[in-house]
Design an enzyme around this catalytic site. Structure first.
Site, PDB file in Angstrom:
ATOM      1  CB  ILE A 123      -0.955  -0.011   1.205  1.00  0.00           C
ATOM      2  CG1 ILE A 123      -1.934  -1.183   1.092  1.00  0.00           C
ATOM      3  CG2 ILE A 123      -1.728   1.298   1.294  1.00  0.00           C
ATOM      4  CD1 ILE A 123      -2.882  -1.309   2.266  1.00  0.00           C
TER       5      ILE A 123
ATOM      6  CB  CYS B 208      -9.915  -1.636   0.399  1.00  0.00           C
ATOM      7  SG  CYS B 208     -10.179  -3.322   1.014  1.00  0.00           S
TER       8      CYS B 208
END
Length: 317
Positions: free
Chosen positions: A24, A138
């Site tokens: 990420i 997410c």
């Protein structure tokens, strides 16, 4: 909080740093390097051999493998305006406290939820002054805009989301935070999405080849104008696509009339009858660093960058 003066033509990009050199954090770095509104100057990790730190160093960023303590010791940290934390929920409390002690703002990509929940298309402008902004999860970034869209034209008594992601796109941080994922997303469905009750489910799909992120959103409402709901959902999808081009509807919005004697509806809402609104989504990543199937990670990094850029636009650093 300082207001930076200057016109749009002569203002310098605000400087940011990233904590976390995993998937990420590294994808976020690549996106930030393309931005004209922010300038990424440093990355901190805890693995000196991580690919993220190596790539950051090759691109001229200051790097440290000593985590947040190493970050605040870097000379470049003095000029940083915002720190983006791409580590884990467990690590975030210390990370945030450390950088905020130096007067820096934080954008949190973990499910720690210390600061207010932020979904750019729904409520970002409400929290531009916050010192710690939480990007939910997410699944939350993919589905809460849809819940909010439905809630804008109908009363959502219950909303449930199912986020299905490729197992290969779920790294150690994601797997360690499954409980926080479901809890944080469920609360944000209510607090940001506007549902009276919310529930979140995540599925790690081991299929080969890996499948693109898929999300299903169920909203139970008293009644609704189908055309208005469809328009609200389509408009919201277009807004998310401004920063996540791979975000799209898989098929038309579905409407199912719930019978008055349907026990599940009564159990979930405490009333009889209604309409179930079902929305099917797909999120394809931009493949800046991660594979295109990792839309779950792409939408998080895109939302976080969108938030940092919006702060830059408002000259709040």
């Amino acid at each position: 909080m300082t207001v930076v003066s200057g016109t749009a033509s002569n203002r310098q990009p605000i400087k940011i740093a990233i904590i976390g050199s995993g998937n990420i954090g590294t994808d976020l770095m690549f996106k930030a390097l393309l931005s004209k509104k922010v300038q990424v100057v440093a990355m901190a990790g805890i693995d000196p051999d991580s690919d993220g730190l190596a790539r950051a160093a090759r691109r001229g960023l200051a790097t440290t493998a000593e985590g947040v303590d190493g970050l605040v010791a870097l000379p470049e940290f003095a000029d940083v305006d915002i720190v983006l934390d791409a580590t884990s929920a467990g690590a975030h409390a210390y990370n945030a406290a450390t950088v905020q002690a130096h007067g820096k703002r934080v954008i949190d990509l973990t499910p720690a939820a210390i600061g207010p929940y932020v979904v750019p298309t729904v409520n970002l402008d409400d929290h531009l002054g916050a010192q710690n902004l939480n990007m939910v999860t997410c699944g939350g970034q993919a589905t809460i805009p849809i819940v909010a869209a439905v809630a804008s034209v109908a009363s959502v008594k219950y909303a449930e989301i199912v986020a299905s992601i490729a197992s290969k796109s779920a790294g150690p941080g994601t797997r360690a935070n499954i409980d926080e994922f479901t809890e944080t997303t469920s609360r944000a469905i209510e607090q940001v999405g506007g549902a009276e009750r919310g529930k979140a489910i995540i599925v790690l799909n081991p299929a080969e080849p890996p499948l693109i992120m898929r999300d299903t959103v169920y909203c139970l409402v008293d009644e609704c104008d189908e055309a208005a709901v469809t328009q609200a959902v389509e408009d919201m999808v277009a807004r998310v696509q401004e920063y996540v081009p791979g975000y799209r509807l898989k098929q038309d919005v579905q409407f199912t009339v719930i019978a008055e004697d349907e026990p599940v509806w009564t159990l979930l809402t405490g009333q009889k009858g209604g309409v179930k609104v079902t929305v099917f989504l797909e999120v394809e990543g931009a493949a800046h660093y991660l594979p295109a199937y990792a839309g779950n990670l792409d939408i998080m990094t895109s939302a976080a960058l969108r938030t940092a850029e919006r702060i830059a636009e408002m000259e709040l650093v």
